[in-house]
Design a protein around this motif. Structure first.
Motif, PDB file in Angstrom:
ATOM      1  N   LEU A   2       3.010 -22.262  21.218  1.00 24.05           N
ATOM      2  CA  LEU A   2       3.888 -21.858  20.119  1.00 24.05           C
ATOM      3  C   LEU A   2       3.307 -20.663  19.383  1.00 24.05           C
ATOM      4  N   ALA A   3       2.011 -20.709  19.089  1.00 22.74           N
ATOM      5  CA  ALA A   3       1.375 -19.585  18.398  1.00 22.74           C
ATOM      6  C   ALA A   3       1.478 -18.306  19.218  1.00 22.74           C
ATOM      7  N   LEU A  13       6.841 -12.498  19.547  1.00 22.10           N
ATOM      8  CA  LEU A  13       8.028 -12.155  18.771  1.00 22.10           C
ATOM      9  C   LEU A  13       7.763 -11.075  17.726  1.00 22.10           C
ATOM     10  N   GLN A  14       6.504 -10.820  17.421  1.00 26.22           N
ATOM     11  CA  GLN A  14       6.197  -9.720  16.518  1.00 26.22           C
ATOM     12  C   GLN A  14       6.553  -8.377  17.150  1.00 26.22           C
ATOM     13  N   ALA A  33      10.287 -20.491  21.803  1.00 23.48           N
ATOM     14  CA  ALA A  33       9.470 -20.801  20.632  1.00 23.48           C
ATOM     15  C   ALA A  33      10.092 -21.938  19.827  1.00 23.48           C
ATOM     16  N   PHE A  34      11.417 -21.918  19.683  1.00 24.93           N
ATOM     17  CA  PHE A  34      12.108 -22.982  18.966  1.00 24.93           C
ATOM     18  C   PHE A  34      11.852 -24.340  19.629  1.00 24.93           C
ATOM     19  N   THR A  35      11.957 -24.385  20.948  1.00 28.61           N
ATOM     20  CA  THR A  35      11.759 -25.652  21.661  1.00 28.61           C
ATOM     21  C   THR A  35      10.336 -26.157  21.493  1.00 28.61           C
ATOM     22  N   ARG A  57       8.539 -28.316  11.947  1.00 25.57           N
ATOM     23  CA  ARG A  57       9.917 -28.257  11.449  1.00 25.57           C
ATOM     24  C   ARG A  57      10.214 -26.917  10.759  1.00 25.57           C
ATOM     25  N   ALA A  58       9.300 -26.433   9.934  1.00 26.01           N
ATOM     26  CA  ALA A  58       9.550 -25.186   9.211  1.00 26.01           C
ATOM     27  C   ALA A  58       9.721 -24.022  10.179  1.00 26.01           C
ATOM     28  N   ASP A  59       8.857 -23.947  11.189  1.00 27.48           N
ATOM     29  CA  ASP A  59       8.987 -22.892  12.198  1.00 27.48           C
ATOM     30  C   ASP A  59      10.307 -23.027  12.941  1.00 27.48           C
TER      31      ASP A  59
END
Length: 234
Positions: free
Chosen positions: A167-168, A174-175, A187-189, A197-199
């Protein structure tokens, strides 16, 4: 000049399980030479639409030097990726594995689906892809294991099995590519799978703002359906 600014190549290995196609392996190449290779031990399956989103919890990323990227892109073109049939392998086969190759260059976009044993040009194309994957990693379609694959890369990291680290890594990708819908979805998955949850909320908003996407079936005998924010929220 190779590769053009819109060059991209992606190969997915798909397994058909309980009537739902699930991506178990993917390698992506972009026009700058970034390669992202991942395998998914599980998927998040929506109980309503049956759309399955792979959790790429084993991942590595590396960058091809320009001469290697140029040779890779030109070899795919030379082997016929722009002209071969878009359906490859054995016709009418009912196996549970397949491959999807997506390629684009010079505004030309192609999607090639293979199921069953591959041969000829398609097998040669996939051998070139495998030669640019991490050492020891192979695509699982019949016919490919018979070919000798000579790796052309050095110092490629081994895939790391760590969903939080994956994920990181996607957040870092994505930057540079903030509107890449495929990266946003992966990344969402991963955020859902790791409980971030916040991400997940932020990534869902970004995915929707970028235009969302469409989920389609890989095999002709599996369900297909649209991918929307409601599915992702479930």
């Amino acid at each position: 000049m190779w590769p053009p600014d819109d060059f991209a190549c992606e190969v997915e290995e798909v397994a058909l399980r309980d009537g739902v196609s699930q991506v178990v392996r993917r390698v992506r190449f972009d026009h700058r030479g970034l390669v992202v290779y991942g395998t998914a031990t599980a998927s998040r399956v929506d109980p309503v639409s049956k759309v399955a989103l792979p959790v790429f919890d084993r991942l590595c990323a590396y960058e091809l030097v320009p001469v290697c990227l140029r040779a890779f892109a030109r070899n795919l073109q030379r082997l016929g990726v722009t002209s071969i049939d878009t359906v490859q392998g054995e016709r009418g086969v009912s196996g549970d594995t397949g491959l999807v190759l997506r390629w684009q260059a010079f505004r030309n976009v192609r999607t090639i689906v293979a199921r069953g044993r591959v041969h000829g040009q398609m097998a040669e194309i996939l051998a070139v892809v495998q030669a640019h994957m991490p050492n020891g990693e192979r695509l699982g379609l019949p016919g490919l294991d018979e070919r000798v694959v000579v790796p052309v890369l050095k110092a490629v990291p081994e895939p790391l099995a760590d969903a939080s680290a994956a994920l990181a890594a996607h957040l870092r990708f994505l930057q540079q590519r903030p509107d890449d819908r495929s990266l946003l979805l992966d990344a969402f998955t991963l955020a859902c799978a790791t409980g971030a949850r916040a991400d997940a909320e932020v990534l869902l908003q970004r995915w929707t703002a970028a235009g969302g996407g469409q989920a389609v079936g890989t095999f002709p005998d599996e369900p297909t359906g649209g991918l929307d924010a409601e599915i992702l929220r479930r």
